[in-house]
Design a protein around this motif. Structure first.
Motif, PDB file in Angstrom:
ATOM      1  N   GLU A 109       1.424  -1.260  -0.022  1.00 59.43           N
ATOM      2  CA  GLU A 109      -0.375   0.193   0.111  1.00 59.43           C
ATOM      3  C   GLU A 109       0.946   1.265   0.010  1.00 59.43           C
ATOM      4  O   GLU A 109       2.011   1.130   0.512  1.00 59.43           O
ATOM      5  CB  GLU A 109      -0.446   0.160   1.156  1.00 59.43           C
ATOM      6  N   THR A 110       0.336   1.839  -0.610  1.00 61.59           N
ATOM      7  CA  THR A 110       1.232   3.856  -0.228  1.00 61.59           C
ATOM      8  C   THR A 110       0.000   4.912  -0.724  1.00 61.59           C
ATOM      9  O   THR A 110      -1.185   4.421  -1.366  1.00 61.59           O
ATOM     10  CB  THR A 110       2.345   3.623  -1.367  1.00 61.59           C
ATOM     11  N   GLY A 111       0.586   5.707  -0.584  1.00 60.99           N
ATOM     12  CA  GLY A 111      -0.161   7.128  -0.753  1.00 60.99           C
ATOM     13  C   GLY A 111       0.526   8.064  -0.622  1.00 60.99           C
ATOM     14  O   GLY A 111       1.921   8.371   0.306  1.00 60.99           O
ATOM     15  N   CYS A 112       0.297   9.240  -1.238  1.00 60.13           N
ATOM     16  CA  CYS A 112       1.157  10.690  -1.095  1.00 60.13           C
ATOM     17  C   CYS A 112       0.073  11.683  -1.212  1.00 60.13           C
ATOM     18  O   CYS A 112      -0.469  11.933  -1.542  1.00 60.13           O
ATOM     19  CB  CYS A 112       2.414  10.301  -2.227  1.00 60.13           C
ATOM     20  N   SER A 113       0.340  13.230  -0.229  1.00 59.14           N
ATOM     21  CA  SER A 113      -0.459  14.284  -0.595  1.00 59.14           C
ATOM     22  C   SER A 113       1.285  14.981  -0.546  1.00 59.14           C
ATOM     23  O   SER A 113       2.023  14.873   0.192  1.00 59.14           O
ATOM     24  CB  SER A 113      -0.590  13.967   0.618  1.00 59.14           C
ATOM     25  N   TYR A 114       0.632  16.381  -1.752  1.00 63.19           N
ATOM     26  CA  TYR A 114       1.436  16.624  -1.944  1.00 63.19           C
ATOM     27  C   TYR A 114       1.039  18.471  -1.706  1.00 63.19           C
ATOM     28  O   TYR A 114       0.075  18.745  -2.152  1.00 63.19           O
ATOM     29  CB  TYR A 114       1.698  17.426  -4.139  1.00 63.19           C
ATOM     30  N   PHE A 115       1.925  19.230  -1.092  1.00 65.75           N
ATOM     31  CA  PHE A 115       2.210  20.813  -1.010  1.00 65.75           C
ATOM     32  C   PHE A 115       2.759  22.346  -1.158  1.00 65.75           C
ATOM     33  O   PHE A 115       2.164  22.776  -0.855  1.00 65.75           O
ATOM     34  CB  PHE A 115       2.470  20.195   0.807  1.00 65.75           C
ATOM     35  N   ALA A 116       3.630  21.523  -1.887  1.00 64.99           N
ATOM     36  CA  ALA A 116       4.730  22.342  -2.766  1.00 64.99           C
ATOM     37  C   ALA A 116       5.848  21.526  -3.124  1.00 64.99           C
ATOM     38  O   ALA A 116       6.076  20.411  -2.817  1.00 64.99           O
ATOM     39  CB  ALA A 116       5.361  22.903  -1.181  1.00 64.99           C
ATOM     40  N   PRO A 117       5.781  22.396  -4.370  1.00 64.93           N
ATOM     41  CA  PRO A 117       7.216  22.127  -5.315  1.00 64.93           C
ATOM     42  C   PRO A 117       8.024  21.541  -5.226  1.00 64.93           C
ATOM     43  O   PRO A 117       8.264  22.492  -3.936  1.00 64.93           O
ATOM     44  CB  PRO A 117       6.879  22.902  -6.236  1.00 64.93           C
ATOM     45  N   LEU A 118       8.835  20.788  -5.945  1.00 62.04           N
ATOM     46  CA  LEU A 118      10.269  20.815  -5.121  1.00 62.04           C
ATOM     47  C   LEU A 118      10.404  20.578  -6.773  1.00 62.04           C
ATOM     48  O   LEU A 118      10.281  20.360  -7.260  1.00 62.04           O
ATOM     49  CB  LEU A 118      10.960  19.106  -4.422  1.00 62.04           C
ATOM     50  N   ALA A 119      12.424  20.973  -6.917  1.00 58.46           N
ATOM     51  CA  ALA A 119      12.820  21.283  -8.045  1.00 58.46           C
ATOM     52  C   ALA A 119      14.702  21.106  -8.127  1.00 58.46           C
ATOM     53  O   ALA A 119      14.981  20.997  -7.093  1.00 58.46           O
ATOM     54  CB  ALA A 119      12.565  22.074  -9.064  1.00 58.46           C
ATOM     55  N   TYR A 120      15.516  20.631  -8.801  1.00 60.53           N
ATOM     56  CA  TYR A 120      16.018  20.182  -9.475  1.00 60.53           C
ATOM     57  C   TYR A 120      17.138  21.342  -9.005  1.00 60.53           C
ATOM     58  O   TYR A 120      16.784  22.122 -10.253  1.00 60.53           O
ATOM     59  CB  TYR A 120      16.441  18.718 -10.295  1.00 60.53           C
ATOM     60  N   PRO A 121      18.416  21.982  -8.777  1.00 59.82           N
ATOM     61  CA  PRO A 121      19.172  21.199  -8.204  1.00 59.82           C
ATOM     62  C   PRO A 121      18.398  21.995  -6.924  1.00 59.82           C
ATOM     63  O   PRO A 121      18.658  22.756  -6.283  1.00 59.82           O
ATOM     64  CB  PRO A 121      20.123  22.035  -8.240  1.00 59.82           C
ATOM     65  N   GLU A 122      18.271  20.958  -5.672  1.00 56.98           N
ATOM     66  CA  GLU A 122      18.444  21.253  -4.706  1.00 56.98           C
ATOM     67  C   GLU A 122      17.735  19.955  -3.602  1.00 56.98           C
ATOM     68  O   GLU A 122      18.066  19.061  -4.220  1.00 56.98           O
ATOM     69  CB  GLU A 122      16.564  21.946  -3.926  1.00 56.98           C
ATOM     70  N   THR A 123      18.236  19.932  -2.660  1.00 52.57           N
ATOM     71  CA  THR A 123      18.647  18.402  -1.600  1.00 52.57           C
ATOM     72  C   THR A 123      17.389  18.461  -0.678  1.00 52.57           C
ATOM     73  O   THR A 123      16.490  19.470  -0.463  1.00 52.57           O
ATOM     74  CB  THR A 123      19.559  18.686  -0.566  1.00 52.57           C
ATOM     75  N   VAL A 124      16.252  17.011  -1.230  1.00 50.86           N
ATOM     76  CA  VAL A 124      15.476  17.122  -0.070  1.00 50.86           C
ATOM     77  C   VAL A 124      15.865  16.577   1.416  1.00 50.86           C
ATOM     78  O   VAL A 124      16.293  15.526   0.713  1.00 50.86           O
ATOM     79  CB  VAL A 124      14.323  15.974  -0.979  1.00 50.86           C
ATOM     80  N   GLN A 125      14.435  16.377   2.332  1.00 54.65           N
ATOM     81  CA  GLN A 125      15.134  16.363   3.292  1.00 54.65           C
ATOM     82  C   GLN A 125      14.421  15.234   3.895  1.00 54.65           C
ATOM     83  O   GLN A 125      13.068  15.700   3.468  1.00 54.65           O
ATOM     84  CB  GLN A 125      15.072  17.035   4.730  1.00 54.65           C
ATOM     85  N   ALA A 126      14.548  13.867   3.902  1.00 56.28           N
ATOM     86  CA  ALA A 126      13.133  12.864   4.222  1.00 56.28           C
ATOM     87  C   ALA A 126      12.951  12.294   5.783  1.00 56.28           C
ATOM     88  O   ALA A 126      14.268  12.074   5.730  1.00 56.28           O
ATOM     89  CB  ALA A 126      13.630  11.762   3.287  1.00 56.28           C
ATOM     90  N   GLY A 127      12.576  12.542   6.373  1.00 57.51           N
ATOM     91  CA  GLY A 127      12.219  12.427   7.569  1.00 57.51           C
ATOM     92  C   GLY A 127      11.180  11.235   7.280  1.00 57.51           C
ATOM     93  O   GLY A 127       9.781  10.979   6.460  1.00 57.51           O
ATOM     94  N   LEU A 128      11.722  10.523   8.765  1.00 56.39           N
ATOM     95  CA  LEU A 128      11.260   9.321   8.692  1.00 56.39           C
ATOM     96  C   LEU A 128      10.732   8.767   9.861  1.00 56.39           C
ATOM     97  O   LEU A 128      11.005   8.834  11.278  1.00 56.39           O
ATOM     98  CB  LEU A 128      11.112   8.214   8.283  1.00 56.39           C
TER      99      LEU A 128
END
Length: 142
Positions: A65-84
């Motif tokens: 099962e998966t799901g995702c909600s999107y709130f704001a755009p991300l773009a190259y080049p930047e570093t994404v910080q993933a919280g778990l």
């Protein structure tokens, strides 16, 4: 997805660089790439902290099962910080919750979840979580 989370809601963090190929024609990271970020963050945790042997271990996790909600755009080049964090631990299943953040933002650009069912590598039948894995998961259980 329930409420929008903040950085303080997550127990483990991983910096993930975006790639040129992640951007789409609209100039932002394509929605499919977010699932790659989720998968990378979870599997790095499992390999580094929970003892998962992706090449020869007897137990593997299958996403059911998966799901995702999107709130704001991300773009190259930047570093994404993933919280778990882990929201639920069953006998053979785990629900992970993740947030993807820009480095300068307390609010997520996206948040999602996925559920692994752990199975025997050969038979593909569900098995109980190995104790070392269960202990690591409990350490980040919300």
């Amino acid at each position: 997805m329930s409420e929008k989370r903040t950085r303080s809601d997550y127990a483990r963090w991983r910096d993930l660089p975006t790639r040129w190929a992640d951007n789409d024609i609209y100039g932002h990271i394509n929605n499919a790439a977010y699932y790659g970020f989720f998968d990378t963050a979870v599997n790095c945790f499992l390999i580094e902290e929970a003892g998962l042997d992706i090449h020869a271990g007897g137990v593997i996790g299958l996403v059911v099962e998966t799901g995702c909600s999107y709130f704001a755009p991300l773009a190259y080049p930047e570093t994404v910080q993933a919280g778990l964090r882990v929201a639920r631990i069953g006998n053979s299943s785990v629900r992970y919750e993740l947030g993807l953040f820009k480095t300068d933002s307390d609010g997520p650009a996206a948040q999602g979840h996925f559920v692994h069912v752990y199975v025997d590598r050969e038979t593909r039948r569900p098995v109980a979580l190995p104790q070392a894995m269960r202990s690591a998961l409990e350490a980040i259980h919300a």
